[in-house]
Design an enzyme around this catalytic site. Sequence first.
Site, PDB file in Angstrom:
ATOM      1  N   ASP A   1       0.927  -0.874   0.166  1.00  0.00           N
ATOM      2  CA  ASP A   1      -0.049   0.212  -0.384  1.00  0.00           C
ATOM      3  C   ASP A   1       0.661   1.431  -0.165  1.00  0.00           C
ATOM      4  O   ASP A   1       0.676   2.002   0.895  1.00  0.00           O
ATOM      5  CB  ASP A   1      -0.997   0.354   1.156  1.00  0.00           C
ATOM      6  CG  ASP A   1      -1.488  -0.700   1.121  1.00  0.00           C
ATOM      7  OD1 ASP A   1      -1.890  -1.833   0.563  1.00  0.00           O
ATOM      8  OD2 ASP A   1      -2.397  -2.019   2.595  1.00  0.00           O
TER       9      ASP A   1
ATOM     10  N   GLU B   1     -11.470  -0.012  -3.756  1.00  0.00           N
ATOM     11  CA  GLU B   1     -10.668   0.783  -2.893  1.00  0.00           C
ATOM     12  C   GLU B   1      -9.571   1.079  -3.042  1.00  0.00           C
ATOM     13  O   GLU B   1      -9.143   1.593  -4.178  1.00  0.00           O
ATOM     14  CB  GLU B   1     -10.661  -1.155  -2.357  1.00  0.00           C
ATOM     15  CG  GLU B   1      -9.311  -1.560  -2.615  1.00  0.00           C
ATOM     16  CD  GLU B   1      -9.233  -2.789  -2.230  1.00  0.00           C
ATOM     17  OE1 GLU B   1      -9.537  -3.106  -0.859  1.00  0.00           O
ATOM     18  OE2 GLU B   1      -8.850  -4.554  -2.231  1.00  0.00           O
TER      19      GLU B   1
END
Length: 542
Positions: free
Chosen positions: A14, A191
């Site tokens: 991420d 997302e």
Amino acid sequence: MPYKNPILPGFHPDPSICRVGEDYYLVNSTFEFWPGIPIYHSKNLVDWKLIGHVLTRSSQLSLSGVASSGGVWAPTIRHHEGKFYVIVNALCYYQPGSWKTSRTFYCSTSDINSYGSWSEPIYVNQKGIDPSLLFHDGKVYVTSQGVNNDKDIFWGIYQSEIDIETGRHLTERKQLWKGHTYRGTSLERPEGPHLYYIDDWYYLLLAEGGTEERHMVTCARSKEPYGPWEACPGNPLVHHYPQSVEEQPIRCTGHGDLFQDHLGDWWIVFLGTRRYPDTYDHLGRETFLAPVEWQDGWPVINKGNPVSLKMDVHRSLKQDGAKRDLGFEDNFDHEELDKSFNFVRNPYPDTYSLTERPGWLRLNTSHISLGQTDSPSWVGRRQQSFRGEFRTLMDFKPKMREQEAGLTLHANDYVHAEVAITFTKEHGRSVFSRVWRSDLDDLDELNIDKKREILTYEALNDDEPVELFIKAEPTTYSFGYKNSKSGECKVLGTMSTKWFKRTQPLRLHFTGVYAAMYCTDNGYSTLGHADFDYFKVTAEED
């Protein structure tokens, strides 16, 4: 000039990045590990140095009771008017298939190079995960994947405006996007949203398709911050499925962040995993880098080609040109642990000491055993290369069979393996390996209640410090020790790396393998300690 991917190997998922002048700062998720959210600095996008962490105090976040792969999810870093902001979501509890209370908050600092300088959290009442910030035209937008109530997950992207001083909502939360359709199929779980304002357009960059093989980066744009949105005709921008491992060792690509360098060129950082024939993605999700071009107002990643491990990209940013050294050594001669060491969850104050025996790391015996959803007496470091070795010299004199200390390989609370020292009535002070069987035909059929292990004990016959080692190969781990008298290195057991793959049968985990020193009495609350003279990592770049 060519460069190698991943730019941050090992467990670095991420990624989010921002630039200030000619300096680049990058952060990653840390889930249940502490301290939270590492901060890396670079001048050239290839050579990165760990300069600190955002979350360094328990007053900022408590991970007590957080299950494996819960905790700190998907931070975003941004810079505005002399201040850095990192916004993140922390899950108080997580199990595959269910989650409970999550909180969105951000911390800030004006001195990113000073340890512990990040503020206490400011909370935003916006349920969901993967929050991002956009500062534009005097407004501050918070964009995140949304949740429509406490129980059900609504897989859409939501946005609101906040007061950056207080976190207070200035507008109601609104839905932006439900995701794209790819090859006639509606993608699941949009997302990782990042919102940008570029050349009079708002761009929404997303991760879709789930976190496994179908993971991808997609994009939409609008003239207004809340839409309507136009999907990029080139979607997905990054997608490495369903090519074979032989064709494309980089897998599970997604969760990107766009940025412009100080020379005007555009780039993207994103996560992915590495696999080779007969190997697994046990190192976890890593950080990759690719060039971006703009065509007809849309970003094009790597000229539309899959991203490679060796990127033939010519640019004017200077690189040091040296072969990347992933080795590491700490002789514990300083007053603080090296920044690259982590704990599982917030450590207890009496867990470790660098002063009780100068030049050694002392781990005090903890009643918390490996595998408990707690913080054991455990200090570890990410595995960053498929090939290499971890070594430590340990002084440990156990008095009962419940006491043990040594080296552990840790994927999560459910999957770990050790070479360590304990006490047995039969052998006295002994070295042992606890190795999961590697000869199972189909690990996917294995149930957590049916896991099998081999325990190999060998008497030491003295009280001298012992060097323990774990040797890593792409397909196997070997566990052993060095005989203090003969100098012989003896392997006690081996296991397949298949057991540590991210989709291993016990759990889907979002992290990667750590090698750690530990000391426990497995719940008996005895007094004792283990001293470690050094921790050495040798690594062969893959």
